[in-house]
Design an enzyme around this catalytic site. Structure first.
Site, PDB file in Angstrom:
ATOM      1  N   GLY A  36       0.840  -1.207   0.000  1.00  0.00           N
ATOM      2  CA  GLY A  36       0.000   0.000   0.000  1.00  0.00           C
ATOM      3  C   GLY A  36       0.872   1.252   0.000  1.00  0.00           C
ATOM      4  N   HIS A  37       1.868   1.282   0.919  1.00  0.00           N
ATOM      5  CA  HIS A  37       2.791   2.422   0.950  1.00  0.00           C
ATOM      6  C   HIS A  37       3.557   2.520  -0.372  1.00  0.00           C
ATOM      7  CE1 HIS A  37       2.748   1.265   5.404  1.00  0.00           C
ATOM      8  NE2 HIS A  37       2.363   2.529   5.450  1.00  0.00           N
ATOM      9  N   GLY A 147      -2.866   7.776   1.090  1.00  0.00           N
ATOM     10  CA  GLY A 147      -3.697   6.643   0.675  1.00  0.00           C
ATOM     11  C   GLY A 147      -5.153   6.828   1.063  1.00  0.00           C
ATOM     12  N   SER A 186      -0.057  -1.607   8.307  1.00  0.00           N
ATOM     13  CA  SER A 186       1.064  -2.045   9.159  1.00  0.00           C
ATOM     14  C   SER A 186       0.514  -2.770  10.381  1.00  0.00           C
ATOM     15  CB  SER A 186       1.895  -0.842   9.596  1.00  0.00           C
ATOM     16  OG  SER A 186       2.273  -0.087   8.465  1.00  0.00           O
TER      17      SER A 186
HETATM   18  P1  AMP Z   1       0.709   4.791   7.779  1.00  0.00           P
HETATM   19  O1  AMP Z   1       2.139   4.331   7.692  1.00  0.00           O
HETATM   20  O2  AMP Z   1      -0.242   3.731   8.182  1.00  0.00           O
HETATM   21  O3  AMP Z   1       0.577   6.076   8.555  1.00  0.00           O
HETATM   22  O4  AMP Z   1       0.282   5.155   6.295  1.00  0.00           O
HETATM   23  C1  AMP Z   1       1.060   6.010   5.499  1.00  0.00           C
HETATM   24  C2  AMP Z   1       0.319   6.291   4.221  1.00  0.00           C
HETATM   25  O5  AMP Z   1       0.096   5.070   3.525  1.00  0.00           O
HETATM   26  C3  AMP Z   1      -1.060   6.918   4.438  1.00  0.00           C
HETATM   27  O6  AMP Z   1      -1.289   7.898   3.446  1.00  0.00           O
HETATM   28  C4  AMP Z   1      -1.980   5.737   4.271  1.00  0.00           C
HETATM   29  O7  AMP Z   1      -3.272   6.101   3.847  1.00  0.00           O
HETATM   30  C5  AMP Z   1      -1.271   4.955   3.181  1.00  0.00           C
HETATM   31  N1  AMP Z   1      -1.692   3.555   3.180  1.00  0.00           N
HETATM   32  C6  AMP Z   1      -1.668   2.701   4.227  1.00  0.00           C
HETATM   33  N2  AMP Z   1      -2.210   1.511   3.868  1.00  0.00           N
HETATM   34  C7  AMP Z   1      -2.599   1.632   2.572  1.00  0.00           C
HETATM   35  C8  AMP Z   1      -3.248   0.768   1.638  1.00  0.00           C
HETATM   36  N3  AMP Z   1      -3.598  -0.476   1.967  1.00  0.00           N
HETATM   37  N4  AMP Z   1      -3.495   1.235   0.405  1.00  0.00           N
HETATM   38  C9  AMP Z   1      -3.142   2.505   0.057  1.00  0.00           C
HETATM   39  N5  AMP Z   1      -2.531   3.370   0.891  1.00  0.00           N
HETATM   40  C10 AMP Z   1      -2.268   2.948   2.135  1.00  0.00           C
END
Ligand code: AMP
Length: 279
Positions: A36-37, A147, A186
């Protein structure tokens, strides 16, 4: 690819990049990077010359009883993933690089943040807007990519950028899911194998809600009830299911009209999962 921890060095890297006439896209993350990231890095590369990925587990967006201490940290692995995907720099500051011991300034968005996740995580979005504003001040990106899994977060950040005249374009990127439909996160690391398969109920429930809406139902209570019934079992506890405006993430309380999405948060065992689907 450079790994930079000092904000001053990060500023210098960006100044040098911009002096060459190049544009910069920032992908803010808390690390433990998954596909996703990495899809956000692809998106960032498609719109800017240079991509900076920040990896920072931000203490101010966690509540006192949340998972800040156990949140997965794996910088080396994350950096190699970023490099393989073509990022030019990883910005991985320590907490003390970002927050002075007596830091006392926050950025607060008061409307969108009060709903959905903001109700059960009262200071969460204050931490998000504050750290994102800090990252924008350090990296000064032309674009920042987020995301759609965290759709409310995007709405809050767009509102902050608009209200404070920040010079950055916010770009969103679609949710990446595993083969069972579970949105990658995560926090999925906390799920065991059986729970991981079971957590796909969340997406299936959203699909059920979307099916009802596609059939012409505009009754919010009926759609919400179907989603809640579809997701609920012994392992899940629904935190909220809301139909929200797709752009602002503000709850829609009368009949559905315009672009909307269903947003959901559930406890799956000890793990808090969020997801959403466009209607
Ligand atoms: P985080 O590390 O969880 O704070 O997420 C960092 C970025 O990655 C944020 O913009 C989230 O929305 C994006 N993100 C996390 N999981 C996904 C996913 N499954 N699909 C798309 N973007 C994601």
């Amino acid at each position: 690819m450079k790994i930079i921890s000092s904000p001053e060095k990060m500023k210098a890297f960006v100044a040098e990049t911009k002096a060459q006439g190049k544009t910069v896209a920032l992908v803010p993350t808390m690390g433990a990077l998954h596909e996703g990231h990495l899809s956000l890095i692809d998106k960032a590369k498609s719109i800017a010359d240079v991509v900076v990925v920040s990896v920072f587990v931000n203490p101010t967006q966690f509540g006192p009883n949340e998972d800040f201490d156990k949140y997965p940290r794996q910088l080396e692995e994350d950096a190699s993933k970023c490099e393989a995907r073509g990022a030019e720099a990883v910005f991985a500051p320590a907490v003390s690089d970002i927050y002075a011991p007596d830091a006392s300034t926050y950025v607060v968005e008061e409307q969108i943040s009060a709903n959905l996740c903001g109700k059960s995580r009262p200071k969460h979005f204050r931490g998000v807007t504050t750290v994102v504003a800090i990252l924008f001040n350090i990296v000064k990106p032309d674009f920042a990519v987020f995301g759609e899994k965290d759709a409310q977060q995007i709405s809050v950040i767009k509102r902050m950028v608009r209200d404070l005249f920040m010079d950055v374009e916010i770009v969103s990127s679609p949710i990446v899911r595993d083969e069972n439909g579970l949105a990658l996160s995560s926090r999925n690391k906390y799920l065991d194998t059986v729970e991981r398969v079971g957590a796909a109920r969340v997406h299936r429930a959203l699909l059920e809600g979307k099916r009802l809406s596609d059939e012409g139902c505009t009754n919010i209570d009926r759609i919400k009830a179907l989603v809640i019934n579809s997701v609920t079992n012994a392992k899940t506890r629904v935190i909220y299911v809301e139909i929200v405006d797709a752009e602002t993430s503000l709850p829609v309380n009368e009949a559905i009209k315009g672009k909307t999405r269903i947003s959901i948060a559930v406890w799956f065992g000890q793990t808090r999962l969020i997801d959403n689907i466009l209607l």
